[in-house]
Design a protein around this motif. Structure first.
Motif, PDB file in Angstrom:
ATOM      1  N   ASN A 482       6.294   1.469   3.248  1.00  0.00           N
ATOM      2  CA  ASN A 482       6.404   2.772   2.587  1.00  0.00           C
ATOM      3  C   ASN A 482       7.492   3.597   3.255  1.00  0.00           C
ATOM      4  OD1 ASN A 482       4.519   2.333   0.693  1.00  0.00           O
ATOM      5  ND2 ASN A 482       2.886   3.576   1.613  1.00  0.00           N
ATOM      6  N   LYS A 485      10.614   2.354   2.033  1.00  0.00           N
ATOM      7  CA  LYS A 485      10.720   2.592   0.596  1.00  0.00           C
ATOM      8  C   LYS A 485      11.081   4.053   0.286  1.00  0.00           C
ATOM      9  CE  LYS A 485       6.959   1.706  -1.924  1.00  0.00           C
ATOM     10  NZ  LYS A 485       5.878   0.938  -2.548  1.00  0.00           N
ATOM     11  N   TYR A 486      10.429   4.956   1.026  1.00  0.00           N
ATOM     12  CA  TYR A 486      10.610   6.377   0.708  1.00  0.00           C
ATOM     13  C   TYR A 486      11.609   7.073   1.633  1.00  0.00           C
ATOM     14  CZ  TYR A 486       6.669   5.464  -2.289  1.00  0.00           C
ATOM     15  OH  TYR A 486       5.871   4.933  -3.250  1.00  0.00           O
ATOM     16  N   ASP A 514       8.929   8.228   9.648  1.00  0.00           N
ATOM     17  CA  ASP A 514      10.166   8.020   8.884  1.00  0.00           C
ATOM     18  C   ASP A 514      10.873   9.347   8.663  1.00  0.00           C
ATOM     19  OD1 ASP A 514       9.508   9.235   6.222  1.00  0.00           O
ATOM     20  OD2 ASP A 514       7.921   7.724   6.238  1.00  0.00           O
ATOM     21  N   ILE A 527      -2.921  10.956  -1.662  1.00  0.00           N
ATOM     22  CA  ILE A 527      -2.164   9.701  -1.538  1.00  0.00           C
ATOM     23  C   ILE A 527      -3.019   8.492  -1.193  1.00  0.00           C
ATOM     24  CG2 ILE A 527       0.083  10.768  -1.017  1.00  0.00           C
ATOM     25  CD1 ILE A 527      -0.463  10.163   1.928  1.00  0.00           C
ATOM     26  N   ARG A 533       0.148   7.777  -7.380  1.00  0.00           N
ATOM     27  CA  ARG A 533       1.515   7.882  -6.877  1.00  0.00           C
ATOM     28  C   ARG A 533       1.936   9.326  -7.023  1.00  0.00           C
ATOM     29  NH1 ARG A 533       5.829   4.202  -8.458  1.00  0.00           N
ATOM     30  NH2 ARG A 533       6.183   4.191  -6.215  1.00  0.00           N
ATOM     31  N   CYS A 534       2.575   9.869  -6.004  1.00  0.00           N
ATOM     32  CA  CYS A 534       2.913  11.285  -6.057  1.00  0.00           C
ATOM     33  C   CYS A 534       4.402  11.456  -6.318  1.00  0.00           C
ATOM     34  CB  CYS A 534       2.515  11.960  -4.762  1.00  0.00           C
ATOM     35  SG  CYS A 534       0.799  11.660  -4.408  1.00  0.00           S
ATOM     36  N   ASN A 539       9.632   9.250  -7.433  1.00  0.00           N
ATOM     37  CA  ASN A 539       8.971   7.948  -7.331  1.00  0.00           C
ATOM     38  C   ASN A 539       9.202   7.030  -8.510  1.00  0.00           C
ATOM     39  OD1 ASN A 539       7.988   8.080  -4.873  1.00  0.00           O
ATOM     40  ND2 ASN A 539       5.846   8.374  -5.412  1.00  0.00           N
ATOM     41  N   GLY A 544       6.148   0.356  -7.138  1.00  0.00           N
ATOM     42  CA  GLY A 544       4.894   0.487  -6.379  1.00  0.00           C
ATOM     43  C   GLY A 544       3.739   0.638  -7.329  1.00  0.00           C
ATOM     44  N   THR A 545       2.535   0.343  -6.814  1.00  0.00           N
ATOM     45  CA  THR A 545       1.344   0.404  -7.663  1.00  0.00           C
ATOM     46  C   THR A 545       0.452   1.594  -7.323  1.00  0.00           C
ATOM     47  OG1 THR A 545       0.296  -1.022  -6.047  1.00  0.00           O
ATOM     48  CG2 THR A 545       1.160  -2.082  -8.025  1.00  0.00           C
ATOM     49  N   GLY A 546       0.680   2.220  -6.196  1.00  0.00           N
ATOM     50  CA  GLY A 546      -0.201   3.301  -5.752  1.00  0.00           C
ATOM     51  C   GLY A 546      -1.441   2.754  -5.080  1.00  0.00           C
ATOM     52  N   GLY A 548      -1.213   0.640  -2.084  1.00  0.00           N
ATOM     53  CA  GLY A 548      -0.974   0.316  -0.667  1.00  0.00           C
ATOM     54  C   GLY A 548      -1.766   1.170   0.302  1.00  0.00           C
ATOM     55  N   LEU A 549      -1.678   2.497   0.146  1.00  0.00           N
ATOM     56  CA  LEU A 549      -2.351   3.374   1.114  1.00  0.00           C
ATOM     57  C   LEU A 549      -3.861   3.282   0.981  1.00  0.00           C
ATOM     58  CD1 LEU A 549      -0.218   6.619   1.347  1.00  0.00           C
ATOM     59  CD2 LEU A 549      -0.414   4.744   2.956  1.00  0.00           C
TER      60      LEU A 549
END
Ligand code: ADP
Length: 741
Positions: A482, A485-486, A514, A527, A533-534, A539, A544-546, A548-549
């Motif tokens: 992440n 990614k972000y 990060d 999140i 997904r925010c 985004n 992403g699928t939302g 992971g977290l």
């Protein structure tokens, strides 16, 4: 004769005083009606005492004293009677002025009518006789007494005539009887006096005493019918919806409440015809035969077999002797129906859950098999000497296939987490290897985006730990992924610290930082939700699928750890994870992370390894043989368990890669047969059987190893994993060569 009168009155006085003290038994004094009755009895005692002594006396001086006592008795008896009625009818407040006035006027009256010169005394053969001095005083005397008695009579009538409850009317009727006693007494006194039959006959005084007895019973009755602790038992007993039955020690029914009457269709007055066995058709309860004091029975009652539960409790008398038992019957029909419904719902939910798990396992298998081919061939294509353009295509296919596989894995993980099926698979591990592995992956990703990747691992972290290494790796990779990614420019970093150490446990903290887009304050609490997904505008360009977290949080919680996040929108985020791990070896880890490690292009080659690949899917076989070919292994292939057995009769293989799910004979059966045939394949022996399966649901690895396989490889086959497993099994048979590219 006068001494007889006197004696009778003195007895009445003694009884009056006794009655006034009797209310102190049984806690009756706590009730205002009994306290007022005690006051009435006391005054009645004074009345009788005064007149009783007066009859017996010839001495005028003492006579005067007892005349006052008698008067106090008469006046205050009537007034306390009024107070009692007012309390019973609950009209104390509005009668208070009247009663107060009567008390004051009564006191004045007693003082005035006993002042010297207000009456004369004469000594007769009937004893001392008093007479008011003058006509007016005599009239006042009579009128005063008549007035307060009149008020008393009025109050008595009021209780009978108004619409009071029955218990008050009944009380009023008793008071009426007292009024009649007194009237009759007055009548007798007057008649005897007027006709000169007998002077000084104390009929009123004697009859008022009997009135006291009537009032006592009536006060009792009124209290019995009010709500007090003493009578609560009866109220409760009859208001209970559950049938209650009371049996004696001989199991004869003694009492039932109303509910029992209607439940068992019994008449309350005919209960003695029944016994325990005639009611319940079974042996008498233990509660009465043994030392037990309570017992519970489940019985079916009546023609319609109503399910009942009987709660049996022994009852004891004051001497602690068992006198019987009380049975409370609970109709369990509804409860049993509800329980059955819950059980059915539970079974349905369990089978739905099983179906879901089956589906997951199947889906995992079905999807992974083709993924195996896509990933395997694309990687083979990449490694082959193909055209530059084709390499580019292979690279894109491989990358997309990896994203697809990651998404499939996430969906599987989240469904397992949500169904509570995910369990930790703990084993000893070296954290240094874990960090190196993570660094290798993240560094590659960071480089692609021109980001810097820093890793700072505290030296104090113990060398060897016990925990679920794979899950910790997933947590770190998810968070670092992440981060990369972000983040569009700057750096992503991983810091690992040892924050506490106690006996054989230690607490580790991972801080992932990060310099990316950051998270808005209002989004922070969202999140960790699944599929959330925010910041959509930014985004929408990032895949992403939302999930992971949410998976990461699930894993951390499974390890009883904590995860938290702090972020400055537009500046970057910091995720912190803390988990406890068991220490196996407490030497300093001392990891040095070499950034170049990922860039070292080397090739592994295995010499003289004989491998048999068994799989019913021809494409899978092709993938495996091609992969093995890259390592310099020319593998034999067969597409069934039976053929594998045949092959093993002809050759000794160093490794058999055995597919788990095959028609007719599955991998497990084939493994067993081969071992029966050749002891060299036994677990831990020189020849290894590795299971190759697309079923990678949680716990599968352990299950396969427990069954007896020497190793486990999940599909899609990962080149690095195959390499690692082979290297571990045959450390002497490989060599590393520099890549030509
Ligand atoms: P995904 O990354 O697949 O969308 P995650 O569950 O990993 O799903 O993250 C959920 C959301 O949290 C992301 O969509 C993103 O908006 C936000 N997020 C997570 N990590 C970061 C980060 N390091 N920086 C900024 N936003 C993040």
């Amino acid at each position: 004769m006068r001494y007889i009168y006197s004696a009778v009155l003195l007895i009445c006085a003694v009884l009056g005083f006794f009655y006034s003290t009797r209310v102190f038994y049984n806690d009756n004094y706590k009730k205002s009606t009994f306290r007022l009755f005690a006051l009435m009895s006391l005054n009645s005692g004074f009345w009788s005492l005064g007149f009783g002594v007066m009859f017996a006396l010839d001495n005028c001086e003492i006579f005067k004293l007892f005349r006052i006592i008698g008067m106090i008795g008469v006046i205050f008896l009537i007034i306390s009677g009024q107070m009692l009625i007012s309390v019973v009818v609950r009209r104390v407040k509005n009668r208070y002025p009247l009663i107060l006035a009567e008390l004051v006027s009564g006191a004045i009256f007693i003082i005035v009518s006993n002042m010297p010169g207000s009456y004369t005394l004469s000594v007769t053969d009937m004893g001392v006789i008093s007479a008011e001095e003058g006509f007016i005083l005599s009239i006042v005397h009579v009128i005063y007494i008549a007035c307060i008695f009149g008020v008393f009579v009025y109050m008595v009538f009021d209780t009978i005539r108004s619409d009071y409850p029955k218990r008050i009317k009944s009380f009023g009727k008793s008071c009426m009887a007292v009024v009649l006693f007194i009237m009759v007494g007055i009548g007798i006194d007057i008649v005897l006096m007027l006709f000169d039959i007998a002077n000084n006959v104390p009929a009123t005084s004697i009859l008022q005493f009997f009135g006291i007895e009537v009032i006592y019973n009536s006060v009792h009755r009124i209290n019995r019918n009010r709500i007090y602790m003493e009578n609560m038992t009866g109220y409760i007993y009859n208001s209970l919806r559950s049938p209650v039955l009371v049996f004696d020690v001989n199991h004869k029914l003694q009492l039932i409440n109303r509910a029992a009457g209607s439940f068992f269709a019994m008449d309350e007055y005919g209960v003695d015809k029944w016994s325990w066995s005639s009611v319940f058709d079974m042996e008498p309860p233990k509660a009465i035969t043994d030392k037990e004091t309570t017992d519970i029975y489940d019985v079916e009652y009546g023609v319609s077999n109503i399910n009942c539960r009987l709660y049996v409790n022994s009852i004891f008398d004051e001497y602690n002797d068992r006198v019987g038992y009380i049975v409370v019957v609970t109709d369990m029909t509804e409860q049993i129906r509800a329980m059955k419904a819950i059980e059915q719902a539970k079974d349905a939910a369990e089978s739905a859950n099983k179906a879901k798990s089956m589906f997951l396992a199947n889906m995992s298998h079905e999807i992974r098999t083709p993924m195996n081919s896509i990933l395997g061939f694309s990687e083979l294509g990449l490694r082959d000497d193909t055209l530059e353009k084709s390499k580019e295509y292979f690279s894109d296919i491989h990358e997309s296939a990896e994203i697809l596989l990651a998404t499939i894995n996430e969906i599987l993980d989240i469904s397992k987490l949500e169904s509570g099926k995910l369990e930790l698979v703990c084993a000893d591990y070296y954290p240094s290897a874990l960090f190196k592995d993570v660094a290798l992956i993240i560094n590659m990703q960071a480089k692609r985006k021109n980001l810097k990747f820093d890793m700072d691992i505290a030296d104090e972290i113990p060398n060897k730990l016990y925990g679920d290494k794979a899950r910790i790796r997933e947590i770190l990779i998810n968070l670092l992924n992440n981060g990369v990614k972000y983040t569009n420019e700057g750096a992503v970093s991983l810091k690992a610290q040892l924050i506490s150490k106690k006996e054989d446990m230690c607490r580790l903290r991972f801080v992932i930082t990060d310099t990316g887009i950051g998270i808005k304050a209002e989004d922070i609490k969202l999140i960790f939700d699944s599929f959330r997904r925010c910041d959509h505008t930014i985004n929408s360009r990032t895949e992403g699928t939302g999930l992971g977290l949410s998976i990461t949080k699930g894993f951390v919680e499974l390890m009883d750890g904590d995860i938290s996040v702090s972020s400055v929108y537009g500046k970057g985020s910091v995720f912190t994870v803390e988990i406890d791990q068991k220490i196996i070896e407490d030497k300093q880890m001392g990891i040095t992370y070499n950034e170049d490690i990922s860039d070292k292009r080397t090739k592994v080659r295995f010499n003289n390894l004989k491998v048999l690949a068994v799989d019913d899917n021809m494409i899978n076989l092709k993938v495996v043989t091609n992969v093995l070919d890259m390592y310099g292994i020319a593998a034999d292939t067969v597409n069934s368990g039976e053929k594998a057995i045949e092959k093993c009769k002809e050759n000794d293989y160093d490794i058999i890669l055995m597919d788990q799910m095959m028609p007719v004979m599955d991998g497990v059966m084939a493994m067993k047969r081969i071992r029966e045939l050749n002891r060299g394949y036994e677990h831990g022996g020189p020849h290894k059987i590795i299971v190759l399966t697309a079923n990678t649901v949680n716990g599968m690895r352990q299950e396969m190893l427990d069954i007896g396989f020497d190793g486990f490889l999940g599909k899609p086959v990962n080149f690095n994993v195959i390499e690692k497993v082979f290297m571990e099994m045959y450390p002497d048979s490989y060599c590393i060569v520099e890549d030509d590219d």
